[in-house]
Enzyme design. Structure first.
Site, PDB file in Angstrom:
ATOM      1  N   CYS B  21       0.850  -1.184   0.000  1.00  0.00           N
ATOM      2  CA  CYS B  21       0.000   0.000   0.000  1.00  0.00           C
ATOM      3  C   CYS B  21       0.891   1.241   0.000  1.00  0.00           C
ATOM      4  O   CYS B  21       2.087   1.158   0.254  1.00  0.00           O
ATOM      5  CB  CYS B  21      -0.891   0.027   1.234  1.00  0.00           C
ATOM      6  SG  CYS B  21       0.080   0.085   2.744  1.00  0.00           S
ATOM      7  N   CYS B  24       2.830   1.908   3.144  1.00  0.00           N
ATOM      8  CA  CYS B  24       4.111   1.202   3.299  1.00  0.00           C
ATOM      9  C   CYS B  24       5.236   2.071   2.740  1.00  0.00           C
ATOM     10  O   CYS B  24       6.307   2.209   3.338  1.00  0.00           O
ATOM     11  CB  CYS B  24       4.113  -0.109   2.518  1.00  0.00           C
ATOM     12  SG  CYS B  24       2.809  -1.238   2.987  1.00  0.00           S
ATOM     13  N   ASP B 456      40.232   1.286 -45.552  1.00  0.00           N
ATOM     14  CA  ASP B 456      41.630   1.236 -45.171  1.00  0.00           C
ATOM     15  C   ASP B 456      42.087  -0.197 -45.446  1.00  0.00           C
ATOM     16  O   ASP B 456      41.300  -1.132 -45.341  1.00  0.00           O
ATOM     17  CB  ASP B 456      41.756   1.579 -43.686  1.00  0.00           C
ATOM     18  CG  ASP B 456      43.182   1.459 -43.213  1.00  0.00           C
ATOM     19  OD1 ASP B 456      44.046   2.089 -43.842  1.00  0.00           O
ATOM     20  OD2 ASP B 456      43.424   0.728 -42.243  1.00  0.00           O
ATOM     21  N   ASP B 652      40.158   1.086 -38.571  1.00  0.00           N
ATOM     22  CA  ASP B 652      40.194   0.397 -37.283  1.00  0.00           C
ATOM     23  C   ASP B 652      39.797   1.296 -36.119  1.00  0.00           C
ATOM     24  O   ASP B 652      39.720   0.851 -34.995  1.00  0.00           O
ATOM     25  CB  ASP B 652      41.577  -0.218 -37.045  1.00  0.00           C
ATOM     26  CG  ASP B 652      42.652   0.847 -36.884  1.00  0.00           C
ATOM     27  OD1 ASP B 652      42.308   2.040 -36.802  1.00  0.00           O
ATOM     28  OD2 ASP B 652      43.842   0.489 -36.852  1.00  0.00           O
ATOM     29  N   ASP B 656      42.978   5.310 -37.606  1.00  0.00           N
ATOM     30  CA  ASP B 656      42.261   6.002 -38.668  1.00  0.00           C
ATOM     31  C   ASP B 656      41.281   7.029 -38.129  1.00  0.00           C
ATOM     32  O   ASP B 656      40.462   7.548 -38.881  1.00  0.00           O
ATOM     33  CB  ASP B 656      41.487   4.981 -39.515  1.00  0.00           C
ATOM     34  CG  ASP B 656      42.411   3.952 -40.130  1.00  0.00           C
ATOM     35  OD1 ASP B 656      43.528   4.328 -40.478  1.00  0.00           O
ATOM     36  OD2 ASP B 656      42.012   2.785 -40.234  1.00  0.00           O
TER      37      ASP B 656
END
Lengths: 126, 768
Positions: B21, B24, B456, B652, B656
């Site tokens: 509830c 709580c 590349d 990569d 690059d």
């Protein structure tokens, strides 16, 4: 044109005018609070819209907008600051901070992911 | 999940168990608020979570859990670094609860609406039922049934509209609320004070009051609410599926790890694994964290993260990724990345950010949405006024009212708003499943427009691992040549050196000690091995030392696209080693796919033209930019862009990076262990070129879906609104009923989301 028609026509025109003013008319702005660290902070409650929905800050100083979404309506589950390249999820009930430093002055709109709920960030020149 | 929000404050978000509830929640909030070190505590009963801001110096999430336990409940301390998963779980639960609430409302609304609809419309559809349904007090029965539909099931439309109105804003709720409320209010007035409408009721063919003195439209209001609730239900289900891919990724997280602690293997939660821990992975288990294999050997299924269908063999020294699945072998690993740093968590973060980003194509839809609802409101008012003036007095009020309601109800700003984000979400999610990480809407859009792909060479088209492919001894045995060269190269950090050493090791040769070593930049090296002077390098090195060599052999290997290392021992030519970087097995097919997609493919490399052209020929690339220095790559990319091409640069991501950033789209080939590559717009978790083709295919498919969705959403509204306003009525006598308008509106946003979901089934070829 009878009386009813005149009344409906006049009322319709007035209503359209009201709609335009209501959505696009001028609005008042809320100034950001300064924290001890020099951050301009505002808490924005998200429920059906942003409260406040017009926020004034100063250019060149860090801004922290703490969004607190208190509704489950999925429309507002994201807030977007297009001009600053920021998009954040706002889980219901959580406080989510949007932090950036506005580097230029002007009025910048922030909105939900569908741009239906909107607010404005007014950046005043430093 | 805990995050540091400022220097002295941390925040934790904990699911709380046992609340039944709101009281709580208040009690737990009070207990947490008074706990030492807590600056702020909020407990949300709806989501079942406690959010606590605290000082990490004086308390910790585990202490906070004890406080909750002390209050008679329990809390789950989320493992560190599971930020993404935590938030997503909370959202997921909130959405599920919301879905169930909406479903209950829809069911109740439907049960009440069916009789209202039968009473209201039955006589029109089956005229013989008319007298039966025209019972006395019929309007009151309809009022009684429709009221809970509107004000209980449809209450959220009114609260939503009101909340928006307070901000001088408007949304879907505004349209639905005004539309249904107008029909309802008119009907209530007609029921309570029918005298007001006697004129219009006398010959009202559109109304259906029967024994009631005037027509009432309760069924319009009730059916609209019910259908729009149904639309929301369908949309919520479909929308939750758009996030399926990311949830699947989060769900991959392993829960426990078998860690060696004080020489004993113990099972611990994965959050307690630290960098440097030794972890045992048994057959069939998930690899718990990222690490390096220490000992043992196994094949690991990485398909869930890289999209590669075949398991990858892992031996000591190889890196393994957390959340991948070990197959039949067993091995131990040293943890290298844990918590939020793991590859899986990085992928989850990247995809979540991408899914929240916007595509530029959406800008128009966004601009329209901003004015949409006010514009529709104005149009609805205008429709009312026009029909009120054009229709004969006896039916003008109902006619004006029905068209007014239709215009409000058919307009669907949601379809516009959902068109792009749902497609971006499904598209990026589909990519993540195949090891393709797209950074957001903008890269998706650019990738869809590419004309040129620049590759590349090293590590992209080729393996990036040079290997000795040919040994030509002159005066020494092959083994001696390799042994001495490997010894000399043992001191070097050059990539070619690794190839020579690997070749010696693979032949079981033990390289002797080197007693002196000198690198000669741009030429090679000079070393002293077993008392002999060894030169290893290019032709210039030997020429400068006046060593004669077999120029024909050197010419031959260079023509074959290989790098040649010449070796001289004690001033005499001793042979040569040809080193080549083999082309990846998938490169040729991938280049063919790129060509088939109408893309121009360019090879960009720092290598000499001969080597570059050999590789280009092998994989079918027709344009080569060779001898480009590392810092010249970005300039070459810029030249292509200046020539009007939309360029993707594939590399990569580390060496690059400038070239990737200079391109319209930078595509980084990950190594499988480091996916957070800043310069890249698209990262392939594990790189081969087929992923490049797949990512471009995916981007094109996503953009196609976005365009279809936007077209549909615009067309729907642009056609639907005038039809609802009755523009066809003077020509065809055809008028859209508000009920059909609500059905169309409910279906429109569902259609957009469903169309986006088709992307999730897109076939993406990998590893062919």
């Amino acid at each position: 044109m009878d009386t009813a028609q005149l009344a409906v026509t006049g009322g319709g025109v007035a209503l359209i005018g009201f709609i335009l003013w209501f959505f696009f008319g001028p609005r008042a702005a809320t100034a950001a609070r300064q924290t001890e660290g020099g951050v301009q902070e505002v808490e924005v409650v998200v429920q059906g819209g942003y409260t406040p929905d017009r926020i004034e800050v100063t250019q060149g100083r860090p801004v922290r907008l703490v969004f607190h979404r208190t509704e489950s309506n999925p429309c507002t589950e994201q807030v977007v600051f297009g001009d600053f390249g920021i998009a954040k999820s706002l889980p219901e009930g959580e406080r989510v901070a949007v932090e950036f430093t506005p580097d230029r002055a002007g009025t910048f709109v922030f909105h939900c992911s569908m741009n239906m709920v909107r607010g404005a960030l007014v950046v005043r020149p430093a | 999940m805990s995050t540091t929000t400022a220097e002295t404050s941390s925040r934790v978000d904990m699911p709380v168990v046992g609340m039944h509830c709101a009281a709580c929640a208040v009690r737990i909030e009070g207990a947490l608020g008074q706990a030492p070190g807590v600056s702020k505590a909020a407990v949300n009963f709806a989501t079942g979570r406690a959010t606590v801001e605290y000082d990490p110096a004086s308390t910790a999430p585990a202490d906070l859990r004890d406080v909750v336990r002390g209050a008679g409940y329990d809390a789950v301390v989320p493992p560190d670094g599971h930020h993404a998963g935590g938030v997503s779980d909370a959202e997921e639960r909130a959405r599920e609860a919301e879905y169930k609430r909406t479903r209950l409302k829809f069911v109740v609304a439907a049960v009440l609406t069916v009789p209202v609809a039968v009473i209201g419309m039955g006589g029109h559809i089956i005229p013989s039922l008319g007298p039966l349904l025209n019972f006395p007090g019929r309007a009151w029965v309809e009022l009684a049934l429709a009221t809970p539909v509107l004000f209980w099931a449809g209450w959220e439309f009114f609260t939503g509209a009101w909340a928006a109105a307070r901000h001088r804003a408007a949304d879907m709720n505004t349209l639905v609320a005004i539309g249904t409320l107008s029909a309802f209010a008119y009907s209530v007035v007609a029921t309570l004070v029918p005298d007001w409408f006697t004129v219009s009721a006398s010959s009202d063919h559109a109304g259906h009051g029967g024994s009631a003195p005037v027509g009432v439209y309760y069924e319009v209001a009730a059916v609209i609410v019910t259908l729009i609730l149904l639309g929301r239900l369908l949309e919520a289900r479909a929308r939750s599926r758009t996030g399926g891919a990311i949830r699947a990724l989060i769900g991959l997280s392993p829960k426990t790890a078998r860690v060696e602690r004080d020489g004993v293997e113990v099972d611990v939660p994965v959050s307690e694994v630290r960098v440097g821990d030794v972890v045992r992975v048994r057959p069939g288990e998930k690899v718990p964290v990222d690490g390096t294999v220490l000992d043992g050997k196994s094949a690991v299924d990485e398909s869930m993260l890289t999209g590669e269908p075949l398991p990858v063999t892992k031996a000591p020294g190889d890196s393994v990724i957390g959340a991948t699945v070990n197959t039949t072998g067993s091995f131990r690993l040293t943890a290298t990345k844990v918590g939020a740093d793991t590859v899986l968590q990085q992928i989850v973060r990247l995809v979540q950010e991408a899914q929240g980003s916007k595509a530029p194509i959406q800008k128009l839809a966004d601009t329209v949405s901003g004015y949409f609802v006010p514009a529709v409101l104005c149009l609805a008012v205008l429709t009312f006024v026009v029909w009120f003036n054009l229709t004969p007095p006896e039916s003008r009020l109902t006619f004006a009212l029905l068209t007014f309601v239709s215009v409000l109800i058919i307009a669907c700003p949601c379809a516009l708003g959902l068109a792009t984000p749902t497609a971006v979400m499904v598209g990026t999610g589909r990519g993540a499943q195949a090891g393709i990480l797209i950074k957001g809407g903008e890269p998706l859009e650019s990738a869809g427009r590419l004309t040129t792909v620049v590759l590349d060479k090293t590590g992209t088209v080729t393996e990036g691992k040079p290997a000795v492919t040919e040994i030509v001894p002159a005066g020494l045995s092959e083994a001696d040549l390799l042994r001495l060269a490997a010894a000399a190269e043992g001191q070097s950090e050059h990539p070619l050196a690794r190839a020579v050493i690997a070749a010696a090791q693979s032949r079981g040769l033990v390289a002797p000690q080197t007693t002196a070593f000198e690198a000669v930049p741009g030429h090679g090296l000079v070393a002293t091995v077993e008392g002999r002077q060894v030169l290893v390098g290019n032709a210039r090195l030997l020429t400068s030392r006046n060593v004669a060599f077999d120029a024909a052999a050197v010419g031959r290997t260079a023509a074959a696209g290989r790098t040649t290392l010449l070796v001289a021992v004690d001033g005499a030519f001793a042979g040569l080693l040809a080193v080549a970087d083999p082309v990846k097995p998938t490169s040729k097919a991938a280049v063919e796919r790129l060509h088939a997609m109408g893309l121009e493919v360019v090879l960009l490399t720092g290598d000499n033209r001969g080597t570059a052209e050999t590789v280009a020929r092998e994989v079918g690339i027709d344009q080569v930019l060779a001898d480009v220095l590392p810092d010249g790559k970005a300039a070459e990319v810029k030249k292509l862009r200046d020539a009007g091409k939309v360029v993707a640069m594939v590399g990569d991501g580390i060496n690059d990076a400038p070239a990737l950033a200079a391109a319209d789209i930078g595509i980084a080939m990950g190594t499988g262990t480091d996916v957070a590559i800043e310069a890249a717009d698209i990262t392939l978790v594990k790189g081969d070129l087929s992923g490049v083709a797949s990512s471009i295919e995916l981007s094109r498919a996503t953009m196609r879906t976005i365009r279809q969705n936007l077209f549909f959403a615009f067309a729907y509204n642009v056609l639907g609104i005038p039809v609802a306003a009755g523009v066809l009525y003077p020509l065809t006598g055809w008028l859209l009923s508000p009920i059909l308008a609500s059905a169309a509106m409910a279906l429109s946003s569902v259609s957009v989301v469903t169309n986006a979901l088709r992307l999730g089934r897109l076939e993406l070829r990998r590893g062919n």
